[in-house]
Design a protein around this motif. Structure first.
Motif, PDB file in Angstrom:
ATOM      1  N   MET A   1       0.843  -1.220   0.000  1.00 27.54           N
ATOM      2  CA  MET A   1       0.000   0.000   0.000  1.00 27.54           C
ATOM      3  C   MET A   1       0.868   1.257   0.000  1.00 27.54           C
ATOM      4  SD  MET A   1      -3.352  -0.426   0.379  1.00 27.54           S
ATOM      5  CE  MET A   1      -4.547  -1.576   1.008  1.00 27.54           C
ATOM      6  N   LEU A 164     -15.393   9.112 -10.587  1.00 28.45           N
ATOM      7  CA  LEU A 164     -14.988   7.720 -10.802  1.00 28.45           C
ATOM      8  C   LEU A 164     -14.030   7.592 -11.981  1.00 28.45           C
ATOM      9  CD1 LEU A 164     -15.180   4.747 -10.106  1.00 28.45           C
ATOM     10  CD2 LEU A 164     -17.216   4.587 -11.528  1.00 28.45           C
ATOM     11  N   PRO A 177      -4.629   0.572  -8.190  1.00 25.37           N
ATOM     12  CA  PRO A 177      -6.093   0.518  -8.148  1.00 25.37           C
ATOM     13  C   PRO A 177      -6.648   0.406  -6.731  1.00 25.37           C
ATOM     14  CG  PRO A 177      -5.206  -1.528  -9.032  1.00 25.37           C
ATOM     15  CD  PRO A 177      -4.064  -0.568  -8.927  1.00 25.37           C
ATOM     16  N   VAL A 178      -5.962  -0.354  -5.849  1.00 24.36           N
ATOM     17  CA  VAL A 178      -6.507  -0.582  -4.511  1.00 24.36           C
ATOM     18  C   VAL A 178      -6.686   0.737  -3.775  1.00 24.36           C
ATOM     19  CG1 VAL A 178      -6.087  -1.673  -2.280  1.00 24.36           C
ATOM     20  CG2 VAL A 178      -5.550  -2.907  -4.378  1.00 24.36           C
ATOM     21  N   TYR A 181      -9.466   3.054  -5.583  1.00 21.54           N
ATOM     22  CA  TYR A 181     -10.878   2.678  -5.485  1.00 21.54           C
ATOM     23  C   TYR A 181     -11.366   2.716  -4.050  1.00 21.54           C
ATOM     24  CZ  TYR A 181     -10.657   1.659 -10.422  1.00 21.54           C
ATOM     25  OH  TYR A 181     -10.502   1.785 -11.762  1.00 21.54           O
ATOM     26  N   VAL A 182     -10.490   2.398  -3.100  1.00 19.89           N
ATOM     27  CA  VAL A 182     -10.901   2.508  -1.696  1.00 19.89           C
ATOM     28  C   VAL A 182     -11.174   3.978  -1.348  1.00 19.89           C
ATOM     29  CG1 VAL A 182     -10.095   2.265   0.688  1.00 19.89           C
ATOM     30  CG2 VAL A 182      -9.759   0.397  -0.936  1.00 19.89           C
ATOM     31  N   VAL A 184     -11.997   6.428  -3.416  1.00 15.76           N
ATOM     32  CA  VAL A 184     -13.201   6.893  -4.096  1.00 15.76           C
ATOM     33  C   VAL A 184     -14.451   6.369  -3.405  1.00 15.76           C
ATOM     34  CG1 VAL A 184     -14.508   6.445  -6.201  1.00 15.76           C
ATOM     35  CG2 VAL A 184     -12.248   7.391  -6.344  1.00 15.76           C
ATOM     36  N   ALA A 185     -14.423   5.097  -2.988  1.00 20.20           N
ATOM     37  CA  ALA A 185     -15.573   4.534  -2.278  1.00 20.20           C
ATOM     38  C   ALA A 185     -15.825   5.330  -1.001  1.00 20.20           C
ATOM     39  CB  ALA A 185     -15.319   3.062  -1.949  1.00 20.20           C
ATOM     40  N   TYR A 188     -17.493   8.724  -1.897  1.00 20.01           N
ATOM     41  CA  TYR A 188     -18.924   8.553  -2.203  1.00 20.01           C
ATOM     42  C   TYR A 188     -19.706   8.269  -0.933  1.00 20.01           C
ATOM     43  CZ  TYR A 188     -18.475   8.611  -7.278  1.00 20.01           C
ATOM     44  OH  TYR A 188     -18.269   8.997  -8.560  1.00 20.01           O
ATOM     45  N   PHE A 189     -19.122   7.422  -0.064  1.00 20.56           N
ATOM     46  CA  PHE A 189     -19.827   7.072   1.158  1.00 20.56           C
ATOM     47  C   PHE A 189     -20.071   8.308   2.017  1.00 20.56           C
ATOM     48  CE2 PHE A 189     -19.948   5.973   5.628  1.00 20.56           C
ATOM     49  CZ  PHE A 189     -20.980   5.063   5.639  1.00 20.56           C
TER      50      PHE A 189
ATOM     51  N   ASN B  68     -24.642   3.272   0.537  1.00 18.71           N
ATOM     52  CA  ASN B  68     -24.134   4.614   0.257  1.00 18.71           C
ATOM     53  C   ASN B  68     -22.920   4.647  -0.656  1.00 18.71           C
ATOM     54  OD1 ASN B  68     -25.995   6.359   1.593  1.00 18.71           O
ATOM     55  ND2 ASN B  68     -25.257   5.513   3.513  1.00 18.71           N
ATOM     56  N   ILE B  69     -22.553   3.512  -1.209  1.00 14.26           N
ATOM     57  CA  ILE B  69     -21.482   3.498  -2.216  1.00 14.26           C
ATOM     58  C   ILE B  69     -22.128   3.080  -3.538  1.00 14.26           C
ATOM     59  CG2 ILE B  69     -19.284   2.459  -2.886  1.00 14.26           C
ATOM     60  CD1 ILE B  69     -18.737   1.984   0.085  1.00 14.26           C
ATOM     61  N   PRO B  70     -21.901   3.845  -4.611  1.00 11.75           N
ATOM     62  CA  PRO B  70     -22.559   3.509  -5.881  1.00 11.75           C
ATOM     63  C   PRO B  70     -22.180   2.098  -6.339  1.00 11.75           C
ATOM     64  CG  PRO B  70     -21.513   5.667  -6.010  1.00 11.75           C
ATOM     65  CD  PRO B  70     -21.100   5.066  -4.714  1.00 11.75           C
ATOM     66  N   VAL B  73     -18.894   1.486  -8.257  1.00 12.62           N
ATOM     67  CA  VAL B  73     -17.709   1.553  -7.397  1.00 12.62           C
ATOM     68  C   VAL B  73     -17.569   0.249  -6.620  1.00 12.62           C
ATOM     69  CG1 VAL B  73     -16.597   2.837  -5.538  1.00 12.62           C
ATOM     70  CG2 VAL B  73     -17.931   4.051  -7.256  1.00 12.62           C
ATOM     71  N   PHE B  76     -16.104  -2.346  -8.823  1.00 11.22           N
ATOM     72  CA  PHE B  76     -14.656  -2.157  -8.968  1.00 11.22           C
ATOM     73  C   PHE B  76     -13.920  -2.658  -7.728  1.00 11.22           C
ATOM     74  CE2 PHE B  76     -14.320   1.391 -12.387  1.00 11.22           C
ATOM     75  CZ  PHE B  76     -15.105   0.629 -13.222  1.00 11.22           C
ATOM     76  N   LEU B  77     -14.513  -2.407  -6.561  1.00 10.99           N
ATOM     77  CA  LEU B  77     -13.883  -2.884  -5.332  1.00 10.99           C
ATOM     78  C   LEU B  77     -13.801  -4.406  -5.330  1.00 10.99           C
ATOM     79  CD1 LEU B  77     -15.491  -0.633  -2.545  1.00 10.99           C
ATOM     80  CD2 LEU B  77     -13.184  -0.492  -3.446  1.00 10.99           C
ATOM     81  N   TYR B  80     -11.090  -5.342  -8.201  1.00 10.69           N
ATOM     82  CA  TYR B  80      -9.678  -4.962  -8.088  1.00 10.69           C
ATOM     83  C   TYR B  80      -9.131  -5.041  -6.672  1.00 10.69           C
ATOM     84  CZ  TYR B  80     -10.372  -3.007 -12.749  1.00 10.69           C
ATOM     85  OH  TYR B  80     -10.672  -2.843 -14.060  1.00 10.69           O
ATOM     86  N   VAL B  81      -9.973  -4.782  -5.675  1.00  6.77           N
ATOM     87  CA  VAL B  81      -9.457  -4.636  -4.318  1.00  6.77           C
ATOM     88  C   VAL B  81      -9.593  -5.917  -3.512  1.00  6.77           C
ATOM     89  CG1 VAL B  81      -9.627  -3.307  -2.186  1.00  6.77           C
ATOM     90  CG2 VAL B  81      -9.953  -2.177  -4.395  1.00  6.77           C
ATOM     91  N   MET B  85      -6.924  -8.615  -1.046  1.00  6.90           N
ATOM     92  CA  MET B  85      -6.987  -8.684   0.410  1.00  6.90           C
ATOM     93  C   MET B  85      -7.048 -10.132   0.886  1.00  6.90           C
ATOM     94  SD  MET B  85      -7.219  -5.527   1.384  1.00  6.90           S
ATOM     95  CE  MET B  85      -7.022  -4.162   0.264  1.00  6.90           C
TER      96      MET B  85
END
Lengths: 207, 241
Positions: A1, A164, A177-178, A181-182, A184-185, A188-189, B68-70, B73, B76-77, B80-81, B85
Motif C-alpha cells: 500500500m 470515478l 487501483p486498490v 478505489y478505496v 473513491v468509495a 462517495y460514502f 451509500n457506495i454507488p 464503485v 470495482f472494489l 480490483y481490491v 486482500m
C-alpha cells in the motif's frame, strides 16, 4: 500500500468530485420541474395527457440508466444533425431519465395530500396542495438526489471525467487501483451518508 | 433527422446469436444475484430487529455501507481490491475461474441489493403487530410454530410488492455489469451499434427486453398477490390508521 499516490492526486480527485456534484445539481434542477409537469399530467382528466405521461414514466423507469445514456448518446447528434459534445448528451439523458423518477415522487406526494383538495379547483393546486405535497415529499426528494449523485458514476462508460473516471484513469496511470478505489468509495460514502442523514432529519421533523 | 432503418440486420449472423446470449446472461445474472441477495437480506433484516444492540449495530453498519457506495464503485472494489486482500491460494483459485467478471458482478450486485432488501424486510417485520406473536403463543403454539404459521406467512404477503420492485431494480442493475466486462444485453447492443452503426435497432432490442420483462414480472407478482391474499388481512400502510 502506498497512500502517497492519493495525496499527490488529491486535487485531481476533488475536481472530479466537483464535476460529479455539478452534474447532479444540473440534472436535479431541470428534471425536478419536468417531473412536476409530468406528475400533474398523470393526474389530468384528459385521457391522452395522462396516458402519455404514464407511458413516459413507465418506459423510462423500466430501462437502466446506462442504456438510456447510450440511447441519447446515439440519438442527440442524430436529431440535432450535428456533433454535440459528450456532456450535452449526458445532461439530456440524465434530465429525461430522472424526470420520470421525480414524477413518481411528486405524484404520490400530491395524492397523499388528498384528491379531494385537488378537486376543489386548480387554483388550490398552487396554494394548498403543492406546499403540503412538497413538505411531505422532502425526504424522498433528498433520497432521489442521492440516487442521481450515485447515478453520475454511470457516465464513466462515456469517459466524462467525473470522480470515478478520474480515479480510474489515475489508477491506470499509477497502477495503484486498490488505494484509488478505496479512496473513491470512501468519498462517495461520506457524501451519500451525510445527505441521507439530512433526509432522515426531515423525515423525523415531518412526522 | 435522416436515418435508414434496417431491422432485418438483427436476425442476421452474428448479431442474432449475440442477442440471444446477451438476454440469457442478463436473466441468469439477475436471478442468481437476486436469490443470493434475498438470503443475505433476510439475515441482515432480522439482525436489525433483534434485541441485541451489537447485532443491530452490525446490521445497520452493513446497510449503510452497501447503500451509500454507488454500485459501479462496489463492482470495482470486488474486482480490483477484494482479491488482493484475500489469502494468496484463494486469489489464485479465483483468478483461474472461467468468467471472473460474471461471478464478480453477481457477488457485487447481491451485496448491494441485500442492503436494500434488508430494509424492506425490516419494515415488513415491523409492520406485523406484536400482538400477533403473543396471540400465537397463547393458543399453545411454540415459538418456532408461531414463526412458521403466523409471522412468516404474514410477512411474505406484506413484502410481495417490495420484492417485486427490488427484483426489477436488480434486473436493471445487471446492465452495470458491463463496466467490468460482462456481456449482457446492454453491452451486446452497444457492441452491435459499434459494429454496424445501427444504434436505434440495437438499443430497441435491449429496451424491449427490459420493458417486456418488467411487464411480465409485474403481472406475475400481482397474480401471486391476489392468489394468496387473505380476505380481511390488513394491508400495509392501512394498518395504523
Amino acid at each position: 500500500m502506498d497512500w502517497q499516490v492519493i495525496i499527490a492526486n488529491f486535487p485531481l480527485l476533488m475536481s472530479g468530485l466537483v464535476k460529479s456534484l455539478q452534474l447532479t445539481v444540473v440534472s436535479v434542477l431541470f428534471s425536478f420541474p419536468l417531473g412536476c409537469l409530468i406528475a400533474i399530467g398523470r393526474l389530468s382528466h384528459r385521457r391522452w395527457l395522462s396516458g402519455a405521461s404514464t407511458a413516459f414514466v413507465n418506459v423510462l423507469r423500466s430501462n437502466p440508466l446506462i442504456l438510456i445514456l447510450f440511447w441519447f448518446y446515439f440519438l442527440v447528434p442524430l436529431i440535432t444533425g450535428r456533433n454535440v459534445n459528450d456532456l450535452t448528451s449526458i445532461i439530456v439523458a440524465f434530465i429525461v431519465f430522472f424526470a420520470a423518477y421525480f414524477a413518481e415522487i411528486v405524484r404520490s406526494g400530491i395524492q397523499s395530500v388528498g384528491v379531494r383538495q385537488i378537486q376543489a379547483g386548480l387554483s388550490s393546486m398552487r396554494h394548498i396542495v403543492l406546499p403540503q405535497a412538497i413538505r411531505a415529499m422532502l425526504p424522498a426528494l433528498i433520497t432521489q438526489c442521492i440516487v442521481v449523485f450515485q447515478g453520475t458514476t454511470v457516465v464513466y462508460v462515456i469517459g466524462y471525467s467525473e470522480l470515478l473516471h478520474t480515479a480510474a484513469s489515475i489508477a491506470e496511470r499509477t497502477v495503484r487501483p486498490v488505494e484509488l478505489y478505496v479512496t473513491v468509495a470512501a468519498i462517495y460514502f461520506i457524501v451519500c451518508y451525510s445527505a441521507s442523514r439530512i433526509a432522515r432529519h426531515f423525515e423525523k421533523g415531518a412526522a | 433527422m435522416r436515418y435508414e432503418f434496417n431491422w432485418g440486420l438483427l436476425w442476421r449472423e452474428p448479431y442474432f446469436d449475440w442477442i440471444v446470449e446477451g438476454i440469457l446472461t442478463t436473466f441468469h445474472l439477475a436471478l442468481l444475484a437476486w436469490i443470493l441477495a434475498l438470503c443475505l437480506g433476510i439475515v441482515i433484516g432480522v439482525l436489525r430487529v433483534t434485541n441485541s444492540r451489537l447485532l443491530r449495530a452490525i446490521g445497520t453498519t452493513y446497510v449503510e455501507v452497501f447503500r451509500n457506495i454507488p454500485l459501479i464503485v462496489q463492482l470495482f472494489l470486488w474486482l480490483y481490491v477484494v482479491p488482493q486482500m484475500l489469502p494468496r491460494e484463494f486469489s489464485f483459485w479465483w483468478n483461474r475461474l472461467d468468467n471472473v467478471p460474471y461471478w464478480t458482478a453477481m457477488i457485487g450486485i447481491s451485496f448491494y441489493t441485500s442492503a436494500r432488501l434488508a430494509e424492506q424486510i425490516r419494515s415488513a417485520l415491523r409492520a406485523i403487530p406484536p400482538g400477533q406473536f403473543k396471540a400465537g403463543l397463547s393458543t399453545g403454539l411454540t415459538q418456532v410454530q408461531v414463526y412458521r404459521y403466523v409471522i412468516v406467512p404474514y410477512a411474505l404477503r406484506i413484502i410481495i410488492p417490495a420484492l417485486t420492485s427490488e427484483f426489477l431494480t436488480v434486473f436493471k442493475n445487471t446492465a452495470l455489469a458491463l463496466t467490468i466486462g460482462v456481456i449482457e444485453i446492454t453491452a451486446t447492443t452497444r457492441r452491435i451499434e459499434a459494429w454496424s452503426f445501427r444504434g436505434i435497432e440495437a438499443y430497441t432490442v435491449a429496451s424491449l427486453t427490459y420493458i417486456a420483462t418488467t411487464i411480465l414480472v409485474i403481472l406475475f407478482m400481482s397474480w401471486l398477490e391476489r392468489r394468496y391474499q387473505i380476505p380481511g388481512l390488513i394491508k400495509r400502510g392501512e394498518a395504523r390508521v
